[in-house]
Design an enzyme around this catalytic site. Structure first.
Site, PDB file in Angstrom:
ATOM      1  N   CYS A 228      60.413  58.120  84.220  1.00  0.00           N
ATOM      2  CA  CYS A 228      60.796  59.515  84.291  1.00  0.00           C
ATOM      3  C   CYS A 228      59.564  60.407  84.215  1.00  0.00           C
ATOM      4  O   CYS A 228      58.602  60.112  83.523  1.00  0.00           O
ATOM      5  CB  CYS A 228      61.755  59.941  83.190  1.00  0.00           C
ATOM      6  SG  CYS A 228      63.283  59.024  83.174  1.00  0.00           S
TER       7      CYS A 228
ATOM      8  N   ARG B 257      56.871  57.711  88.748  1.00  0.00           N
ATOM      9  CA  ARG B 257      57.388  57.376  87.418  1.00  0.00           C
ATOM     10  C   ARG B 257      58.887  57.064  87.424  1.00  0.00           C
ATOM     11  O   ARG B 257      59.442  56.615  86.420  1.00  0.00           O
ATOM     12  CB  ARG B 257      57.149  58.548  86.449  1.00  0.00           C
ATOM     13  CG  ARG B 257      55.705  58.955  86.329  1.00  0.00           C
ATOM     14  CD  ARG B 257      55.572  60.105  85.375  1.00  0.00           C
ATOM     15  NE  ARG B 257      55.899  59.712  84.030  1.00  0.00           N
ATOM     16  CZ  ARG B 257      55.076  59.122  83.183  1.00  0.00           C
ATOM     17  NH1 ARG B 257      53.847  58.863  83.550  1.00  0.00           N
ATOM     18  NH2 ARG B 257      55.461  58.795  81.972  1.00  0.00           N
TER      19      ARG B 257
ATOM     20  N   TRP C  84      64.165  57.728  86.129  1.00  0.00           N
ATOM     21  CA  TRP C  84      64.320  56.279  86.236  1.00  0.00           C
ATOM     22  C   TRP C  84      65.398  55.960  85.211  1.00  0.00           C
ATOM     23  O   TRP C  84      65.174  56.045  84.005  1.00  0.00           O
ATOM     24  CB  TRP C  84      63.008  55.578  85.888  1.00  0.00           C
ATOM     25  CG  TRP C  84      63.068  54.090  86.091  1.00  0.00           C
ATOM     26  CD1 TRP C  84      62.793  53.411  87.240  1.00  0.00           C
ATOM     27  CD2 TRP C  84      63.404  53.099  85.113  1.00  0.00           C
ATOM     28  NE1 TRP C  84      62.958  52.062  87.043  1.00  0.00           N
ATOM     29  CE2 TRP C  84      63.325  51.836  85.752  1.00  0.00           C
ATOM     30  CE3 TRP C  84      63.772  53.145  83.772  1.00  0.00           C
ATOM     31  CZ2 TRP C  84      63.600  50.642  85.085  1.00  0.00           C
ATOM     32  CZ3 TRP C  84      64.045  51.958  83.111  1.00  0.00           C
ATOM     33  CH2 TRP C  84      63.954  50.713  83.775  1.00  0.00           C
TER      34      TRP C  84
ATOM     35  N   ASN D  37      61.846  62.424  78.906  1.00  0.00           N
ATOM     36  CA  ASN D  37      61.305  61.107  79.273  1.00  0.00           C
ATOM     37  C   ASN D  37      61.267  60.276  78.001  1.00  0.00           C
ATOM     38  O   ASN D  37      60.641  60.678  77.027  1.00  0.00           O
ATOM     39  CB  ASN D  37      59.902  61.301  79.858  1.00  0.00           C
ATOM     40  CG  ASN D  37      59.134  60.000  80.001  1.00  0.00           C
ATOM     41  OD1 ASN D  37      57.911  59.997  79.973  1.00  0.00           O
ATOM     42  ND2 ASN D  37      59.803  58.888  80.157  1.00  0.00           N
ATOM     43  N   GLY D  38      61.959  59.135  78.011  1.00  0.00           N
ATOM     44  CA  GLY D  38      61.978  58.286  76.818  1.00  0.00           C
ATOM     45  C   GLY D  38      63.389  57.826  76.540  1.00  0.00           C
ATOM     46  O   GLY D  38      64.252  57.852  77.419  1.00  0.00           O
TER      47      GLY D  38
ATOM     48  N   GLU E 143      49.915  36.731  90.054  1.00  0.00           N
ATOM     49  CA  GLU E 143      49.829  38.110  90.512  1.00  0.00           C
ATOM     50  C   GLU E 143      50.331  38.245  91.956  1.00  0.00           C
ATOM     51  O   GLU E 143      51.062  39.178  92.289  1.00  0.00           O
ATOM     52  CB  GLU E 143      48.382  38.611  90.375  1.00  0.00           C
ATOM     53  CG  GLU E 143      48.116  39.992  90.924  1.00  0.00           C
ATOM     54  CD  GLU E 143      48.988  41.096  90.320  1.00  0.00           C
ATOM     55  OE1 GLU E 143      49.716  40.846  89.351  1.00  0.00           O
ATOM     56  OE2 GLU E 143      48.958  42.219  90.863  1.00  0.00           O
TER      57      GLU E 143
ATOM     58  N   LYS F  56      53.501  40.559  93.219  1.00  0.00           N
ATOM     59  CA  LYS F  56      53.310  41.612  94.229  1.00  0.00           C
ATOM     60  C   LYS F  56      54.363  41.484  95.331  1.00  0.00           C
ATOM     61  O   LYS F  56      54.965  42.456  95.746  1.00  0.00           O
ATOM     62  CB  LYS F  56      51.897  41.449  94.806  1.00  0.00           C
ATOM     63  CG  LYS F  56      51.171  42.668  95.212  1.00  0.00           C
ATOM     64  CD  LYS F  56      50.500  43.461  94.121  1.00  0.00           C
ATOM     65  CE  LYS F  56      51.318  43.800  92.953  1.00  0.00           C
ATOM     66  NZ  LYS F  56      50.725  44.348  91.811  1.00  0.00           N
TER      67      LYS F  56
ATOM     68  N   GLU G 150      57.843  42.464  94.003  1.00  0.00           N
ATOM     69  CA  GLU G 150      57.961  43.891  93.697  1.00  0.00           C
ATOM     70  C   GLU G 150      58.253  44.743  94.920  1.00  0.00           C
ATOM     71  O   GLU G 150      59.080  45.639  94.863  1.00  0.00           O
ATOM     72  CB  GLU G 150      56.635  44.417  93.103  1.00  0.00           C
ATOM     73  CG  GLU G 150      56.434  44.174  91.652  1.00  0.00           C
ATOM     74  CD  GLU G 150      55.099  44.748  91.193  1.00  0.00           C
ATOM     75  OE1 GLU G 150      55.093  45.515  90.227  1.00  0.00           O
ATOM     76  OE2 GLU G 150      54.041  44.415  91.785  1.00  0.00           O
TER      77      GLU G 150
ATOM     78  N   HIS H  15      57.385  18.648  88.453  1.00  0.00           N
ATOM     79  CA  HIS H  15      58.294  18.667  87.302  1.00  0.00           C
ATOM     80  C   HIS H  15      59.494  19.566  87.542  1.00  0.00           C
ATOM     81  O   HIS H  15      60.008  20.188  86.614  1.00  0.00           O
ATOM     82  CB  HIS H  15      57.527  19.091  86.047  1.00  0.00           C
ATOM     83  CG  HIS H  15      56.394  18.181  85.727  1.00  0.00           C
ATOM     84  ND1 HIS H  15      56.578  16.917  85.211  1.00  0.00           N
ATOM     85  CD2 HIS H  15      55.058  18.323  85.900  1.00  0.00           C
ATOM     86  CE1 HIS H  15      55.395  16.329  85.071  1.00  0.00           C
ATOM     87  NE2 HIS H  15      54.462  17.163  85.485  1.00  0.00           N
TER      88      HIS H  15
ATOM     89  N   LYS I  64      56.257  53.038  87.693  1.00  0.00           N
ATOM     90  CA  LYS I  64      54.887  52.633  87.429  1.00  0.00           C
ATOM     91  C   LYS I  64      54.565  52.579  85.943  1.00  0.00           C
ATOM     92  O   LYS I  64      53.895  51.685  85.463  1.00  0.00           O
ATOM     93  CB  LYS I  64      53.923  53.595  88.120  1.00  0.00           C
ATOM     94  CG  LYS I  64      52.495  53.135  87.987  1.00  0.00           C
ATOM     95  CD  LYS I  64      51.641  53.664  89.071  1.00  0.00           C
ATOM     96  CE  LYS I  64      50.300  52.980  89.080  1.00  0.00           C
ATOM     97  NZ  LYS I  64      50.360  51.574  89.513  1.00  0.00           N
TER      98      LYS I  64
HETATM   99  C1  G6P Z   1      54.785  48.298  85.635  1.00  0.00           C
HETATM  100  C2  G6P Z   1      53.980  48.409  86.917  1.00  0.00           C
HETATM  101  C3  G6P Z   1      53.041  47.198  87.033  1.00  0.00           C
HETATM  102  C4  G6P Z   1      52.150  47.117  85.810  1.00  0.00           C
HETATM  103  C5  G6P Z   1      52.968  47.069  84.511  1.00  0.00           C
HETATM  104  C6  G6P Z   1      52.096  47.245  83.283  1.00  0.00           C
HETATM  105  O1  G6P Z   1      55.669  47.232  85.711  1.00  0.00           O
HETATM  106  O2  G6P Z   1      54.825  48.459  88.039  1.00  0.00           O
HETATM  107  O3  G6P Z   1      52.248  47.355  88.193  1.00  0.00           O
HETATM  108  O4  G6P Z   1      51.348  45.990  85.887  1.00  0.00           O
HETATM  109  O5  G6P Z   1      53.917  48.140  84.497  1.00  0.00           O
HETATM  110  O6  G6P Z   1      51.568  48.537  83.334  1.00  0.00           O
HETATM  111  P1  G6P Z   1      50.244  49.012  82.633  1.00  0.00           P
HETATM  112  O7  G6P Z   1      50.142  50.465  82.961  1.00  0.00           O
HETATM  113  O8  G6P Z   1      50.417  48.757  81.171  1.00  0.00           O
HETATM  114  O9  G6P Z   1      49.116  48.211  83.202  1.00  0.00           O
END
Ligand code: G6P
Length: 608
Positions: free
Chosen positions: A2, A27, A75, A101-102, A481, A485, A488, A504, A603
């Protein structure tokens, strides 16, 4: 999670609020709304969907007249995305408007109490409780009413509050969710993040937890929870508006992928002085560094994957045992901590709720904390004992790219620094390693030149349903990673495995046409991973290998090979990650998805 904005000044508020919200959309983007006081009453326009829906609904703000207002992009946490659950929320008399927000953790108890007193709720949100409580406790003065309400709230909140009975002010509050105040001659602002107001001002206050702000068009006063004024220094934002613009790229993600060489260079180069790594930000004596007997790396999402890479690097170079923990687990698992531990917290945003809480948990045990953070002045940066900034600049796309690779760069620096200080890294190895570290950004640039090969492959594979990423050693961290990606942004189911684990269980899922991506950069383990790739191939998998430029022998095994510039084994994460970011990007684009704002994600995850 948010984004909130607020403006009070001489200009029409609605266009400023909409502009601000569009910069905060990373956000959360499932619904949005604004409320503006028109001289008599508060008018609200809100809707499910993105800011563009809100814009068309209010005719780019033309429908809302007035010079004071607040806005929100959501969000969803409590209640599905819908018009009625969108913020701002109002009291029944529509005299008090709130954006939040929260999470208000005790909202059900508070809601019940208010319902018993006859209050009727419109939405399923926790936030509406705040608007109704403001109504219940309203004593004619919005500031003292806010203080009464806050005393009863549990949870995290950045709040913006507008009141028709006190229309010359906005009240804002911060606890465990980020909030800044912007100052200008033409009015004052609140926002969840800097890009929202950068067009109007560079002068900001970065609020601390427990601070309450009263904004008028001519000034800003900050109070503590006892309503005593607090003095604060103004922070001047140095970066440029263009840093938060797309700059000719179709998506922020592609722009940020291209900014990686610079982000890595800016993170590494200022810390290399006279042939040595110097980390001025780390205020630990040589003695203290030598006494560290265990390191915990704690983070979420991609930052956690950077931590997995960091474990290989730091253990190898400093011989200190490293444990990598997901912040959401670390905070509740009662870790064994003592004064000879170091907790490294990694976070791009510096605001992730679990990561922040995990850091506080470590501090509670008296353990020294070192934060690897990108956002200057963020909560984690402020509260950590030491901060090693990644100089990646603002990252807007929800899926991190330059944030992640600059974290890797910071961990390489740290590993070498510890190795150098503890004399576990010989001078003979140190010098060529440092030379290599310095040219990594150039190698990344070279890598980006052949992105069309990846695009070709991605277009061929848009129909994929399942992908497996395999790696051994540090390549396993890259596999984690790369898999995240892809999930996501392209919504393809994918999994990452340490290649040795394949037999396994996961091998049962391999069938004709399954895409298996082998990350093959560890020369010492070439033979081992090639055997794993042969095993999946003989079960029908299509094998894509990402490997060093001189490992042409892989062509005997893989169906498609993407070569990356060769570097030292510990630094390969920076090379192998980039083509796999591009792969995820091109698959998502080919499928027509919103790359920068993937569904269900945000994010900055400021709720638990
Ligand atoms: C969200 C973002 C990710 C990020 C994660 C941790 O899930 O979409 O891209 O890696 O948060 O965020 P930070 O700001 O703590 O690195």
């Amino acid at each position: 999670m948010c984004g909130i904005v607020g403006y009070i000044g001489n200009q029409e508020a609605a266009p400023i609020l909409l502009e601000g919200l569009s910069k905060l959309e990373y956000r959360g983007y499932d619904s949005a709304g604004i409320s503006v006081f028109d001289g008599e009453k508060i008018n609200v326009i809100k809707t499910k969907g993105k800011i563009k829906n809100l814009r068309s609904l209010c005719h780019d703000g033309a429908d809302l007249k007035g010079t004071v207002g607040i806005g929100h992009t959501r969000w969803a946490t409590h209640g599905a995305p819908s018009d009625v659950n969108s913020h701002p929320h109002l009291n029944a008399g529509e005299t008090i408007s709130v954006v939040h927000n929260g999470i208000i953790e005790n909202y059900l108890i508070l809601k019940k109490k208010l319902e018993n007193k006859g209050y009727v709720f419109q939405s399923e949100t926790d936030t509406e409780v705040v608007a109704q409580m403001m109504d219940y406790y309203f004593d004619g003065d919005i500031l003292s009413t806010v203080a009464k309400v806050l005393a009863r709230l549990e949870g995290s909140y950045a709040l913006g509050i507008l009141c028709a009975d006190n229309p010359d002010e906005i009240i804002a509050v911060k606890k465990d969710s980020p909030l800044i105040v912007g100052l200008s001659d033409d009015g004052n602002f609140i926002a969840s993040d800097i890009p929202a107001i950068l067009k109007y001002t560079r002068k900001v206050y970065i609020l601390e937890d427990g601070e309450i702000v009263r904004l008028t068009k001519d000034g800003v006063t900050i109070y503590n929870m006892d309503l005593e004024p607090v003095h604060k220094e103004v922070t001047e934002i140095m970066w440029d508006v263009s840093a938060a613009e797309k700059g000719g790229y179709e998506h922020f993600m592609m722009k940020e992928i291209h900014e990686q060489p610079k982000a890595v260079r800016d993170t590494i180069h200022p810390r290399v002085k006279d042939g040595k790594i110097v980390i001025d930000e780390l205020h630990m004596s040589e003695e203290q560094l030598k006494e560290i007997h265990r390191i915990y790396i704690v983070a979420c999402g991609s930052a956690y994957h950077a931590g997995v890479s960091g474990k290989y690097v730091i253990e190898q170079l400093s011989r200190i045992p490293v444990e990598v923990d997901l912040a959401s687990e670390f905070r509740y698992r009662n870790p064994i901590l003592d004064e000879h531990c170091l907790v490294i917290i990694i976070s791009q945003s510096g605001e992730t709720a679990d990561t922040l809480a995990a850091m506080r948990e470590a501090k509670k045990h008296g353990v020294r904390t070192l934060a690897v953070v990108n956002v200057v002045g963020s909560s984690i940066a402020r509260e950590a004992d030491d901060v090693l900034y990644t100089w990646a600049g603002p990252e807007i796309a929800v899926a991190t790219t330059k944030g992640y690779t600059s974290q890797l760069a910071a961990l390489y620096l740290l590993g070498m620094y510890l190795g150098q200080t503890r004399r576990t890294l010989s001078q003979e190895d140190y010098e060529p390693m440092l030379n290599e570290l310095e040219i990594l950004p150039d190698k990344m640039e070279k890598l980006l030149e052949s992105k069309e090969d990846i695009q070709y492959l991605a277009n061929r594979y848009i129909g994929l349903k399942n992908v497996f990423f395999l790696g051994r050693g540090i390549d396993y961290a890259t596999a984690l990673e790369a898999s995240l990606k892809l999930k996501e942004i392209s919504y393809v189911h994918s999994e990452a495995y340490a290649a040795g684990e394949l037999k396994h269980g996961p091998i049962a899922l391999i069938e004709k046409g399954t895409l298996v991506v082998g990350i093959v950069t560890q020369e010492a383990l070439y033979g081992k991973i090639v055997s794993n790739l042969v095993e999946v191939k003989s079960r029908g998998a299509f094998v894509l290998a990402v490997t060093n430029e001189d490992n042409t022998a892989i062509e005997k095994t893989a169906d498609f090979v993407f070569y990356v510039p060769k570097t030292l084994p510990l630094f390969t994460g920076l090379m192998a990650t980039v083509p796999l970011q591009l792969f995820a990007y091109y698959v998502a684009v080919a499928k027509g998805y919103d790359v920068d704002q993937p569904r269900n994600l945000a994010k900055s995850v400021t709720v638990e």
